[in-house]
Design a protein around this motif. Structure first.
Motif: not given
Length: 146
Positions: A63, A66, A70, A77-78, A83
């Motif tokens: 996480r 991710v 970002r 796109h998890p 997410d």
């Protein structure tokens, strides 16, 4: 999936937490970013990366990867479980021993009016005497005073 997606994260039955880059990101750049996020290339499967030591808090680390990508401006796109934007933020820890209740009670008391009656502070200046005290100290002529 959005054609502007740069990275895809998910879980794999054999490799655990995995990530791959879409064709919108160069292979070299994807390798550079994913290895810094603690992912390693899967041998025999080009373009697929697995999380190193997935048993060591793998969900949280994936996480965070991710979220980091970002922050760098990539579209990621998890899976839903990976997410950070899809889940609620963690609750703040509760203060033990009733401190939260005591603090809120003190805050309410500080914000309210007091029930005690106090006398206003005095700012009076003591009166000036009507006479001017003078002290005449004279010493013997020619001698130094101590």
């Amino acid at each position: 999936m959005d054609p502007r997606t740069h990275f895809v994260f998910g879980t794999h039955s054999d490799h655990g937490f995995v990530a791959s880059a879409t064709p919108t990101v160069s292979v070299h750049l994807a390798h550079w970013y994913l290895t810094r996020e603690q992912f390693e290339p899967v041998p025999g499967d080009p373009g697929l990366f697995r999380l190193t030591e997935p048993h060591r808090d793998g969900t949280r680390r994936t996480r965070e990867a991710v979220q980091d990508l970002r922050r760098h401006g990539f579209t990621v796109h998890p899976d839903v479980a990976l997410d950070p934007a899809a889940s609620a933020p963690p609750r703040p820890p509760l203060l033990p021993n009733g401190l939260l209740e005591r603090r809120s009670r003190l805050a309410r008391a500080a914000a309210g009016r007091t029930t005690q009656h106090s006398t206003p502070p005095t700012t009076a200046i003591p009166p000036t005497p009507s006479y001017a005290p003078t002290a005449h100290l004279t010493g013997p002529a020619g001698k130094r005073s101590r």
